[in-house]
Design a protein around this motif. Sequence first.
Motif: not given
Length: 165
Positions: A2-3, A8, A10-11, A29, A31, A33
């Motif tokens: 999670r960001c 969000h 997914d990353s 990572r 993001c 989004e």
Amino acid sequence: MRCPYCRHADSRVVDSREADDGQLIRRRRACPECGKRFTTVEEAVLAVVKRSGVTEPFSRSKIIAGVRKACQGRPVDEDAIALLAQRVEETIRARGAAEVPSHDVGLAILGPLRELDEVAYLRFASVYRSFDSLEDFEREIAALRGTGNVTSSGKDAARAARTAG
């Protein structure tokens, strides 16, 4: 993952690197989004399974505390104890298992402690192996002498003669 900025779900992994001799993995990572980047650190958790079946995280400080008790009043410095604990942890982690029985941790302590200080080794072994009698100590001392780790002086020989007779 999670960001941490927009939450969000997914990353995307941009880069991965090992740290601490492979004990940690740092991942860079991004993001998809919000476009922000962040770093995560993954560490392999080592668990110790006690005799009762309870599992707890491996703790180097517990090793240090136990060895410190065995070395109480002995000419062993804190750096040597910390180094011993590090060696034990490296030995246990090198096995590659996620869980290790507490008995194996104790066995991993005995070898380096024997090299560090024979008296501390006997103290630790007497508790760890549940010595019940003087014969248990005598057998362990004989094993120490058999490996050549204990030097035999005249005083040691006289002491052995007194206990034998």
